[in-house]
Design an enzyme around this catalytic site. Structure first.
Site, PDB file in Angstrom:
ATOM      1  N   TYR A  33       0.838  -1.203   0.000  1.00 56.37           N
ATOM      2  CA  TYR A  33       0.000   0.000   0.000  1.00 56.37           C
ATOM      3  C   TYR A  33       0.868   1.246   0.000  1.00 56.37           C
ATOM      4  O   TYR A  33       2.079   1.195   0.238  1.00 56.37           O
ATOM      5  CB  TYR A  33      -0.940   0.003   1.209  1.00 56.37           C
ATOM      6  CG  TYR A  33      -0.287   0.370   2.527  1.00 56.37           C
ATOM      7  CD1 TYR A  33      -0.437   1.645   3.069  1.00 56.37           C
ATOM      8  CD2 TYR A  33       0.476  -0.557   3.243  1.00 56.37           C
ATOM      9  CE1 TYR A  33       0.158   1.985   4.283  1.00 56.37           C
ATOM     10  CE2 TYR A  33       1.067  -0.237   4.447  1.00 56.37           C
ATOM     11  CZ  TYR A  33       0.904   1.035   4.970  1.00 56.37           C
ATOM     12  OH  TYR A  33       1.496   1.364   6.165  1.00 56.37           O
ATOM     13  N   ARG A  52       8.305   4.049  -4.724  1.00 58.08           N
ATOM     14  CA  ARG A  52       8.382   3.071  -3.636  1.00 58.08           C
ATOM     15  C   ARG A  52       7.351   1.961  -3.840  1.00 58.08           C
ATOM     16  O   ARG A  52       7.616   0.793  -3.539  1.00 58.08           O
ATOM     17  CB  ARG A  52       8.183   3.742  -2.280  1.00 58.08           C
ATOM     18  CG  ARG A  52       8.341   2.769  -1.103  1.00 58.08           C
ATOM     19  CD  ARG A  52       8.266   3.447   0.233  1.00 58.08           C
ATOM     20  NE  ARG A  52       6.971   4.105   0.435  1.00 58.08           N
ATOM     21  CZ  ARG A  52       6.690   4.849   1.505  1.00 58.08           C
ATOM     22  NH1 ARG A  52       7.604   5.040   2.446  1.00 58.08           N
ATOM     23  NH2 ARG A  52       5.503   5.416   1.634  1.00 58.08           N
ATOM     24  N   ARG A 100      -7.419 -20.562  -1.695  1.00 61.25           N
ATOM     25  CA  ARG A 100      -6.477 -20.415  -0.585  1.00 61.25           C
ATOM     26  C   ARG A 100      -5.394 -21.482  -0.616  1.00 61.25           C
ATOM     27  O   ARG A 100      -5.666 -22.684  -0.573  1.00 61.25           O
ATOM     28  CB  ARG A 100      -7.213 -20.475   0.759  1.00 61.25           C
ATOM     29  CG  ARG A 100      -6.313 -20.081   1.930  1.00 61.25           C
ATOM     30  CD  ARG A 100      -7.021 -20.204   3.271  1.00 61.25           C
ATOM     31  NE  ARG A 100      -6.188 -19.698   4.346  1.00 61.25           N
ATOM     32  CZ  ARG A 100      -5.172 -20.365   4.893  1.00 61.25           C
ATOM     33  NH1 ARG A 100      -4.868 -21.585   4.444  1.00 61.25           N
ATOM     34  NH2 ARG A 100      -4.454 -19.820   5.864  1.00 61.25           N
ATOM     35  N   LYS A 148       6.530  -2.065   1.933  1.00 62.91           N
ATOM     36  CA  LYS A 148       5.354  -1.458   2.568  1.00 62.91           C
ATOM     37  C   LYS A 148       4.148  -2.373   2.374  1.00 62.91           C
ATOM     38  O   LYS A 148       3.256  -2.120   1.557  1.00 62.91           O
ATOM     39  CB  LYS A 148       5.093  -0.065   1.993  1.00 62.91           C
ATOM     40  CG  LYS A 148       4.183   0.804   2.860  1.00 62.91           C
ATOM     41  CD  LYS A 148       4.152   2.232   2.339  1.00 62.91           C
ATOM     42  CE  LYS A 148       3.192   3.113   3.117  1.00 62.91           C
ATOM     43  NZ  LYS A 148       3.673   3.419   4.473  1.00 62.91           N
ATOM     44  N   GLU A 180      11.722   2.384  14.502  1.00 63.76           N
ATOM     45  CA  GLU A 180      10.858   3.447  13.987  1.00 63.76           C
ATOM     46  C   GLU A 180       9.568   3.463  14.780  1.00 63.76           C
ATOM     47  O   GLU A 180       9.401   2.692  15.735  1.00 63.76           O
ATOM     48  CB  GLU A 180      10.575   3.230  12.504  1.00 63.76           C
ATOM     49  CG  GLU A 180       9.945   1.889  12.184  1.00 63.76           C
ATOM     50  CD  GLU A 180       9.911   1.581  10.694  1.00 63.76           C
ATOM     51  OE1 GLU A 180      10.033   2.516   9.879  1.00 63.76           O
ATOM     52  OE2 GLU A 180       9.747   0.396  10.348  1.00 63.76           O
TER      53      GLU A 180
END
Length: 284
Positions: A33, A52, A100, A148, A180
């Site tokens: 995301y 990114r 799945r 991310k 962070e």
């Protein structure tokens, strides 16, 4: 008024915006995301976020469903349709639906969902004048924090730990050093030097981080990219975080200890001013 959400080529009222229950983003958090700030109806650091995004997609071997120009057009359409003056555009790309199985199919069709959040006047947040309070918690995330991904359960849990303690956020600690924040990069300032952890797999390569450090260099501020401990942070002259949703936010307390005199410091205040001014000037 219901928000308009983009889902796989369609602009839909949020109540009609749906993806498959077999989407691997839902089943495995198999997706990435980005969040882009909107100021005065324009997108801040859009190219940094798309670069990114591509890096994250490449790391997970997910094909981008649209190119940069198409993505820009979708963002602009949503900002216009939802009348976003100031706020955020959230984008999520998953590997897509598949039965799945831990082994993912190479031919899955990626899912793309984009929506907006209105935050009127958030560049003038009152919290920027008072600063955040922080607690530290153990960093229990996976090792590839530079990607991310949508697997944000532990950062969410850490944020809730902070809220339960009466704090604004948590800084994550691994092997005695701060990595962070839950959704932001962490900094301290000591004797005029900005100290922040160097880029690696241990932290997200923040787009706001890159811009702020570039602006700090232009303002002739000194930077030292290295890990630091919670004790160093408590003994710092000031501290702050950076993120797309909070720009530069001063930190005034860590684990109950005031940072400096307990008020936002001059470096954080100046960098916030520079970043927002530059963001407004260069937004597209």
């Amino acid at each position: 008024m219901s928000r308009i959400v983009y889902v796989n080529g369609d602009y839909l009222p949020e109540g009609d915006a749906k993806v498959s229950v077999f989407d691997r983003g839902f089943l495995f958090a198999d997706g990435v995301y980005e969040v882009t700030s909107v100021l005065n109806r324009k997108l801040v650091d859009f190219d940094g976020h798309t670069a990114r995004l591509q890096r994250s997609l490449d790391a997970l071997d997910i094909k981008a469903p649209v190119n940069r120009d198409e993505l820009l057009q979708i963002h602009r359409q949503l900002v216009t349709r939802n009348q976003i003056e100031d706020g955020l555009v959230y984008l999520q790309i998953t590997r897509g639906p598949a039965d799945r199985d831990f082994v993912y199919p190479k031919d899955a069709t990626p899912s793309l969902v984009i929506f907006t959040q209105s935050k009127p006047g958030f560049a003038d947040s009152p919290q920027a004048r008072t600063g955040w309070t922080i607690i530290t918690v153990e960093d229990l995330r996976w090792g590839r924090r530079d990607i991310k991904t949508t697997q944000l359960l532990y950062p969410s849990m850490a944020k809730m730990m902070a809220k339960a303690a009466g704090a604004d956020d948590a800084w994550l600690v691994e092997q005695g050093k701060i990595t962070e924040g839950t959704s932001n990069n962490a900094y301290i300032v000591k004797n005029g030097v900005i100290i922040t952890r160097e880029l690696s797999n241990d932290i997200l390569h923040g787009i706001t981080r890159a811009a702020v450090l570039r602006m700090a260099v232009s303002a002739q501020m000194r930077i030292d990219e290295r890990p630091f401990t919670p004790a160093e942070a408590q003994a710092a002259d000031e501290a702050f975080i950076t993120s797309a949703s909070n720009f530069v936010m001063p930190v005034v307390e860590i684990d109950g200890e005031k940072i400096g005199d307990g008020t936002p410091g001059p470096v954080a205040r100046r960098l916030r001013e520079i970043y927002i001014d530059e963001g407004r000037r260069t937004a597209i």
